[in-house]
Design a protein around this motif. Structure first.
Motif, PDB file in Angstrom:
ATOM      1  N   UNK A 214      -6.558 -18.599  10.352  1.00  0.00           N
ATOM      2  CA  UNK A 214      -4.918 -19.018  10.115  1.00  0.00           C
ATOM      3  C   UNK A 214      -4.466 -17.036  11.346  1.00  0.00           C
ATOM      4  N   UNK A 215      -5.969 -16.271  10.665  1.00  0.00           N
ATOM      5  CA  UNK A 215      -5.370 -15.422  11.344  1.00  0.00           C
ATOM      6  C   UNK A 215      -5.688 -15.659  12.519  1.00  0.00           C
ATOM      7  N   UNK A 216      -5.237 -14.565  13.743  1.00  0.00           N
ATOM      8  CA  UNK A 216      -5.759 -14.484  15.171  1.00  0.00           C
ATOM      9  C   UNK A 216      -6.217 -13.928  15.568  1.00  0.00           C
ATOM     10  N   UNK A 217      -6.710 -12.362  14.813  1.00  0.00           N
ATOM     11  CA  UNK A 217      -7.317 -11.462  14.768  1.00  0.00           C
ATOM     12  C   UNK A 217      -7.464 -10.939  13.641  1.00  0.00           C
ATOM     13  N   UNK A 218      -9.643 -10.450  13.628  1.00  0.00           N
ATOM     14  CA  UNK A 218      -9.827  -9.807  12.303  1.00  0.00           C
ATOM     15  C   UNK A 218     -10.517  -8.188  12.719  1.00  0.00           C
ATOM     16  N   UNK A 219     -10.584  -7.527  11.269  1.00  0.00           N
ATOM     17  CA  UNK A 219     -11.111  -5.975  11.870  1.00  0.00           C
ATOM     18  C   UNK A 219     -12.269  -6.730  10.681  1.00  0.00           C
ATOM     19  N   UNK A 220     -13.714  -6.362  10.254  1.00  0.00           N
ATOM     20  CA  UNK A 220     -14.322  -6.341   9.526  1.00  0.00           C
ATOM     21  C   UNK A 220     -14.959  -5.221   9.507  1.00  0.00           C
ATOM     22  N   UNK A 221     -14.800  -4.683   8.311  1.00  0.00           N
ATOM     23  CA  UNK A 221     -15.133  -3.071   7.859  1.00  0.00           C
ATOM     24  C   UNK A 221     -16.013  -3.226   6.264  1.00  0.00           C
ATOM     25  N   UNK A 222     -17.202  -1.821   6.209  1.00  0.00           N
ATOM     26  CA  UNK A 222     -17.352  -1.794   5.116  1.00  0.00           C
ATOM     27  C   UNK A 222     -16.679  -0.319   4.438  1.00  0.00           C
ATOM     28  N   UNK A 223     -16.821  -0.863   3.105  1.00  0.00           N
ATOM     29  CA  UNK A 223     -16.141  -0.229   2.226  1.00  0.00           C
ATOM     30  C   UNK A 223     -16.864   1.240   2.232  1.00  0.00           C
ATOM     31  N   UNK A 224     -17.922   1.268   2.431  1.00  0.00           N
ATOM     32  CA  UNK A 224     -18.809   2.947   2.511  1.00  0.00           C
ATOM     33  C   UNK A 224     -17.909   3.250   3.841  1.00  0.00           C
TER      34      UNK A 224
ATOM     35  N   UNK B 292      -8.699   2.056  15.252  1.00  0.00           N
ATOM     36  CA  UNK B 292      -7.691   1.324  14.944  1.00  0.00           C
ATOM     37  C   UNK B 292      -7.706   0.736  16.326  1.00  0.00           C
ATOM     38  N   UNK B 293      -6.503   1.501  16.657  1.00  0.00           N
ATOM     39  CA  UNK B 293      -5.727   1.829  18.281  1.00  0.00           C
ATOM     40  C   UNK B 293      -6.997   1.026  19.471  1.00  0.00           C
ATOM     41  N   UNK B 294      -7.512   1.174  19.577  1.00  0.00           N
ATOM     42  CA  UNK B 294      -8.823   1.300  20.646  1.00  0.00           C
ATOM     43  C   UNK B 294      -9.634   0.185  20.469  1.00  0.00           C
ATOM     44  N   UNK B 295      -9.781  -0.368  18.746  1.00  0.00           N
ATOM     45  CA  UNK B 295     -10.244  -1.790  18.657  1.00  0.00           C
ATOM     46  C   UNK B 295      -8.998  -2.585  19.227  1.00  0.00           C
ATOM     47  N   UNK B 296      -8.225  -2.674  18.021  1.00  0.00           N
ATOM     48  CA  UNK B 296      -6.859  -3.382  19.081  1.00  0.00           C
ATOM     49  C   UNK B 296      -6.824  -3.859  20.250  1.00  0.00           C
TER      50      UNK B 296
END
Length: 375
Positions: A93-103, A112-116
């Motif tokens: 149901x999400x439209x966009x996802x940011x997949x991030x490593x906790x490390x 984040x601004x540039x990615x979106x």
């Protein structure tokens, strides 16, 4: 879930960084690596954060995130790709996802601004940095670096596109989600990454990251007590033979009192009277080591550590020199520091004032602590 979800992959069990815990649960600058990663995802463009953890890590997760309000964590799979797949299935149901490593916990908002922004015109976007070092094969042959970049996370995608790409993937374990996206024909843009996003892998990485995020503070303390017959003389946590002792509500150790105030001052936690008021009968005759230990523990609870203490004792008598090393050792023990981090000095006032007349003893102290920069 909101329209834009950050999916934090924290399912690893590796501990190459040392510390006896998976690196996402290790403490760094006052809180866990995972907590840093979550806090750095607080951004107006991100609606929700979902964490994927490893099997059996539920208690470590609860301790790591504290009181942060998050959806229940998901239990990941045997590989990173499987953990991402489980996470994607849960945020349908999400439209966009940011997949991030906790490390990679220290994510700047500008990335984040540039990615979106890139997702407005591309299926996906990943942060990357240029390769600046000379590269070579093991046989010494140079590798042209002009077309090479170092890829980071988070990697941002249109949700339906990356979920379909993961479902279609049939190769070996992918190095990142961008590889899976490109294999499915998705258009993945590169945006500027940031050196703050360097991955934490080894113990040296943790040491560098902590040093960069700690700030040094200095506190000062002063105390004075009158000398009186029939009292024991305690200075720097040791009993010193003398014909008189210091009079006070506790054991009147001016050295430890001044140092307690210095430590409290370094963390802006009031003064010794706030924590141990002389009107409270429980402190009557108390050993001043209790005061030092509580101040030390307050520094620890603030995510900091004491690194140095310097004390000057002001008196005509007794002579401090014969007891200096014992004081240093005792203070070092109380602060859990090596004696080399403790300085004890003595001076007189050339027989001027109350100390010069032998009416009392005074002490000045300076304590240096390091604290998380956001404390």
């Amino acid at each position: 879930m909101g329209k834009t979800v950050a999916l934090v992959v924290a399912a690893g069990s590796g501990s190459r960084a040392g510390g006896g815990l998976p690196k996402q649960y290790r403490q760094l600058a006052g809180k866990s690596v995972l907590a840093h990663a979550i806090d750095h995802l607080a951004h107006p463009g991100i609606d929700a954060v979902q964490v994927v953890i490893g099997e059996g890590q539920d208690e470590a997760y609860r301790q790591a995130i504290g009181e942060r309000a998050l959806p229940s964590p998901l239990t990941g799979g045997a590989s990173r790709r499987e953990s991402v797949r489980i996470g994607l299935a849960a945020i349908e149901g999400a439209e966009r996802v940011l997949i991030h490593d906790a490390a990679r916990p220290f994510l700047p908002a500008s990335v984040i601004d540039r990615l979106l922004s890139a997702l407005d015109t591309h299926d996906g976007a990943v942060p990357a940095l240029p390769v600046v070092d000379t590269l070579a094969r093991r046989d010494g042959a140079a590798i042209a670096r002009g077309d090479l970049v170092r890829v980071q996370t988070p990697q941002a995608f249109r949700f339906d596109a990356i979920r379909a790409a993961h479902a279609a993937w049939s190769g070996d374990e992918a190095t990142d989600d961008a590889q899976i996206a490109r294999a499915a024909g998705l258009d993945v843009a590169l945006v500027d990454g940031d050196s703050a996003l360097e991955k934490l892998t080894t113990d040296a990485d943790f040491l560098r990251a902590e040093a960069a995020r700690m700030t040094s503070r200095t506190g000062m303390g002063f105390d004075v007590h009158a000398l009186a017959a029939g009292e024991e003389l305690w200075l720097g946590g040791i009993r010193i033979p003398h014909d008189r002792g210091l009079k006070g509500h506790s054991d009147a150790d001016v050295v430890l009192h001044a140092l307690t105030d210095a430590i409290l001052g370094a963390i802006a936690a009031g003064d010794i009277g706030d924590h141990f008021p002389p009107s409270d009968p429980q402190w009557r005759g108390a050993a001043s080591s209790l005061f030092i230990e509580q101040a030390r523990d307050l520094v620890g609870r603030a995510g900091g550590r004491i690194v140095h203490a310097d004390v000057t004792i002001i008196c005509e008598a007794p002579r401090i020199g014969p007891f200096r090393d014992a004081m240093r050792a005792r203070i070092a023990d109380l602060l859990r520091l090596p004696p080399s981090s403790i300085s004890v000095k003595a001076t007189t006032t050339e027989r001027l004032g109350f100390t010069g007349r032998g009416e009392g003893i005074a002490a000045q102290a300076v304590a240096t602590v390091v604290l998380p920069e956001d404390r």
